[in-house]
Structure formats: C-alpha cells, structure tokens
Design a protein around this motif. Structure first.
Motif, mmCIF file in Angstrom:
data_model
loop_
_atom_site.group_PDB
_atom_site.id
_atom_site.type_symbol
_atom_site.label_atom_id
_atom_site.label_comp_id
_atom_site.label_asym_id
_atom_site.label_seq_id
_atom_site.Cartn_x
_atom_site.Cartn_y
_atom_site.Cartn_z
ATOM 1 N N SER A 157 0.817 -1.218 0.000
ATOM 2 C CA SER A 157 0.000 0.000 0.000
ATOM 3 C C SER A 157 0.849 1.265 0.000
ATOM 4 O O SER A 157 0.324 2.366 -0.136
ATOM 5 C CB SER A 157 -0.930 0.011 1.226
ATOM 6 O OG SER A 157 -1.856 -1.044 1.147
ATOM 7 N N SER A 159 3.692 3.937 -1.445
ATOM 8 C CA SER A 159 4.192 4.435 -2.727
ATOM 9 C C SER A 159 5.591 3.879 -2.984
ATOM 10 O O SER A 159 6.389 3.719 -2.054
ATOM 11 C CB SER A 159 4.250 5.969 -2.698
ATOM 12 O OG SER A 159 4.997 6.464 -3.777
ATOM 13 N N ASP A 258 -10.889 2.418 -4.006
ATOM 14 C CA ASP A 258 -11.337 3.805 -3.930
ATOM 15 C C ASP A 258 -10.485 4.646 -4.882
ATOM 16 O O ASP A 258 -9.308 4.902 -4.607
ATOM 17 C CB ASP A 258 -11.196 4.311 -2.496
ATOM 18 C CG ASP A 258 -11.658 5.752 -2.321
ATOM 19 O OD1 ASP A 258 -12.068 6.377 -3.318
ATOM 20 O OD2 ASP A 258 -11.568 6.257 -1.177
ATOM 21 N N SER A 259 -11.059 5.080 -5.974
ATOM 22 C CA SER A 259 -10.308 5.852 -6.965
ATOM 23 C C SER A 259 -9.864 7.207 -6.436
ATOM 24 O O SER A 259 -8.952 7.828 -6.988
ATOM 25 C CB SER A 259 -11.159 6.056 -8.225
ATOM 26 O OG SER A 259 -11.458 4.817 -8.828
ATOM 27 N N GLN A 260 -10.522 7.693 -5.370
ATOM 28 C CA GLN A 260 -10.118 8.958 -4.762
ATOM 29 C C GLN A 260 -8.919 8.784 -3.837
ATOM 30 O O GLN A 260 -8.190 9.731 -3.558
ATOM 31 C CB GLN A 260 -11.297 9.557 -3.969
ATOM 32 C CG GLN A 260 -12.511 9.891 -4.815
ATOM 33 C CD GLN A 260 -12.224 10.968 -5.853
ATOM 34 O OE1 GLN A 260 -11.578 11.968 -5.553
ATOM 35 N NE2 GLN A 260 -12.689 10.753 -7.077
ATOM 36 N N ASN A 261 -8.735 7.559 -3.361
ATOM 37 C CA ASN A 261 -7.618 7.247 -2.459
ATOM 38 C C ASN A 261 -7.077 5.866 -2.837
ATOM 39 O O ASN A 261 -7.232 4.900 -2.101
ATOM 40 C CB ASN A 261 -8.101 7.269 -0.999
ATOM 41 C CG ASN A 261 -6.962 7.096 -0.018
ATOM 42 O OD1 ASN A 261 -5.824 7.467 -0.298
ATOM 43 N ND2 ASN A 261 -7.265 6.509 1.137
ATOM 44 N N ASP A 263 -5.297 2.379 -3.672
ATOM 45 C CA ASP A 263 -4.338 1.465 -3.065
ATOM 46 C C ASP A 263 -3.398 0.976 -4.167
ATOM 47 O O ASP A 263 -3.847 0.320 -5.111
ATOM 48 C CB ASP A 263 -5.091 0.282 -2.441
ATOM 49 C CG ASP A 263 -4.167 -0.841 -2.024
ATOM 50 O OD1 ASP A 263 -2.947 -0.598 -1.877
ATOM 51 O OD2 ASP A 263 -4.657 -1.973 -1.859
#
Length: 350
Positions: A157, A159, A258-261, A263
């Motif tokens: 999860s 970056s 969640d496309s706004q946040n 994973d």
C-alpha cells in the motif's frame, strides 16, 4: 492445467518447475541461458529435469527424458514472433514469468540489458497474453522497488516512486505495464515482490553463494554497511509455495477500491501486487554466523560501507498474502542455510 514458466534455468524458475512437475501439471519451461553467471550451473539445473545440454537448440521444444509432462525451449523473450508462435500453439492456462536480468549492482554498469530483458521482454509476454488469453499471469517483481522508502515493514500500500537502481525501476515498470494490460484487456495479473531468496541451487552472485565460496577458500568476505544490513531472507521452498498459491488464485478486481484514495497494491481491474518474504528480518552478521556453522569454518571479514543501489534494510509485510492464500513461511535461517551449504559441498564436491 498447462503452465509456461520462464526463467527455468534460473534459481527460482528451476524450483517452480520441480514443484509443478511433482503436482502433475503440464509445463513448458523457457530460458535464454545467458552468461550473467556460470552457465554450467544453469545447464545442471536443466539436466536435473531431464533436459540434456547437447539437445538444446534455440527455438526448438525439447521433451524431458525424466518427466513426460515437461518440455523446455531456449528462447529470448525479445524474439516476439517466436514467443507469439509458442503461445498460439500451446494455449497456456497460466504463465509464471520469472525471466529477467537480475542484480542491482550489474545494472549500474549494464543498464541497456535491463531495458532489453525486463521491459521489452516483459512487454512481449503481455502482448502474448493479450492475443492468446490466459487465466492468470504471475510475474516477478522485487523488493528493490521500495528504494528510498524507510518505513518498515514495506507494504504494497506504500508508494514506490523512488527507486535507487535501474533494476528496481525496471521492476516497477513491469507492475505499471501489467496494470495497463489488466485494465485494457482484462488480463488477470499478479506481481510478486520477492525478498532476498536463498537456498540450494542458488545464484552465484548472491551473498550466500559468495560467502560460502570465500570461507571455504580461506578468503575474506565483503560485508557491506559494516554488517549492519538487515534482510528479509526467505528460503526457496517457502517462496515456491507462495508462488503456486498465488498462481492458483487469479487476480480479481478489488470491490473496495477507492479511486479517490487508490491502493497501489490492488485495482478495480484484475490486478494485484503481493510482497513475498519471510517477514522476519535477519541481521547480516547472524546470517554469516549461520554460514560459518553450516561449513564448520570461521569467516574472515572485510567490513565495507553501503554500496550504491543497496538499501540498509528490508522487511516484508505479507499480511495480505497470508490472508488471501494461507501462505506461511516456515524455514528458520539456520535450517535453510544448512540446506544450502550441504548442497554446495555436494555439488562442488568440496
């Protein structure tokens, strides 16, 4: 089920083929057999599976003399036409892509090889899976993608936007390319970020091999970061168990994505990334002591600073792999290192 396993003259690919053969699967192995390290070891691995060196010819499928369900093909993944022909003829159910140019330090001096093998070669695998659809594409990524990350344990999860070697960058590119093909063409893809794999038939450029060789010769071993490295050393049998558990479970869309946040380790398309490691980091000095114990001989050491491209520590968060597949690494370091040193002494007749 019919499997294509690439990189089968290599360390992990060799062991994956062994387990698939034991399971009774139909397997085609593929390898270019390059000279990055001793090709005699590669030929010995192939011979162990009934593929005689004198019978190997580029582009020609060879049947194993030991296993009726195993065939081998010498081929470079860069040869797209031949690869496409293979997929068209064989119609694979599952592809396990372990072929790659390995090594962090080698990428500092031979960057073009990594683009050739790890990017263009992988693109050809994706294209073949696109035009001759498979149930699942599993491919080797690497813990090196975590690069400059310092938060432990490493999680899928997190970056991974700061690679510190071209090898790591090539592996991250594989994950990005796989996601694109999962999105555009619905190919279920799963990337596995391997954490330092060791065991019998291992790679001569890896620390365990180099340590064992030097200790037996009475030569000093190079101990980087003054021995303060920590690695999530993972025994080969545990790695193979994880690979096959993943291969048996095709990637599926994450219903909670969640496309706004987003994973980074999953997607709304059939795409997944797993860490595959022991999740118990070991101090390099403790690893060396296990080698000394396995060989019954003390090591001489040259203590050196951290090398360019290396990270001081690695630690895998494997919680989602355990949850999804039941993966459970179970081999203690001393037991695994002893299995390697026993193999080394037998193979090299020391």
């Amino acid at each position: 089920m019919k499997y294509l396993v690439t990189g089968t003259a290599g360390f992990i690919g060799f062991h994956v083929v062994q387990k698939l053969i034991e399971r009774g699967e139909e397997v085609v192995g593929l390898d270019v057999i390059n000279d990055y390290y001793d090709i005699n070891l590669k030929f010995s691995r192939l011979e162990h599976h009934g593929i005689a060196k004198e019978n190997i010819e580029t582009g020609v499928l060879i049947s194993s003399s030991k296993h009726p369900n195993y065939r081998f093909l010498k081929l470079d993944l860069i040869d797209k036409d031949s690869l496409m022909g293979l997929f068209e003829r064989e119609r694979f159910d599952v592809v396990i892509n372990l072929a790659a140019q390995a090594g962090v330090r080698y990428s500092l001096t031979h960057p073009e090889v990594y683009v050739h093998s790890n990017i263009t070669g992988f693109l050809n695998i994706l294209e073949a899976c696109r035009f001759y659809p498979v149930k699942h594409l599993v491919y080797a990524s690497s813990s090196s993608v975590y690069g400059a990350n310092e938060k432990m344990p490493f999680s899928t999860s997190d970056s991974v936007d700061h690679p510190i070697s071209l090898y790591a960058a090539s592996k991250k590119s594989n994950e990005l390319m796989a996601h694109t093909y999962s999105h555009l063409f619905g190919i279920p893809t799963t990337g596995l970020r391997f954490f330092t794999v060791y065991g019998p038939w291992g790679r001569p450029d890896m620390a365990l091999f180099l340590f064992t060789e030097a200790i037996l010769k009475g030569e000093p071993i190079q101990v980087f970061n003054y021995g303060q490295m920590k690695r999530d050393f993972t025994y080969i049998d545990d790695i193979v168990e994880g690979i096959l558990k993943v291969a048996d479970r095709p990637a599926s869309p994450n219903p909670n994505f969640d496309s706004q946040n987003p994973d980074p380790g999953s997607s709304k398309v059939p795409y997944k990334i797993y860490n595959i490691g022991n999740s118990s980091p070991v101090l390099l000095m403790d690893y060396i002591h296990a080698v000394e114990k396995g060989l019954g001989k003390e090591a001489k050491m040259d203590l050196l600073p951290l090398q360019p491209g290396d990270v001081p520590a690695s630690h895998a968060d494997v919680e989602d792999l355990v949850r999804d597949t039941g993966y459970k690494p179970a081999t203690p370091i001393e037991e695994g290192v002893k299995a390697f040193t026993d193999w080394y002494l037998s193979y090299y007749k020391k």
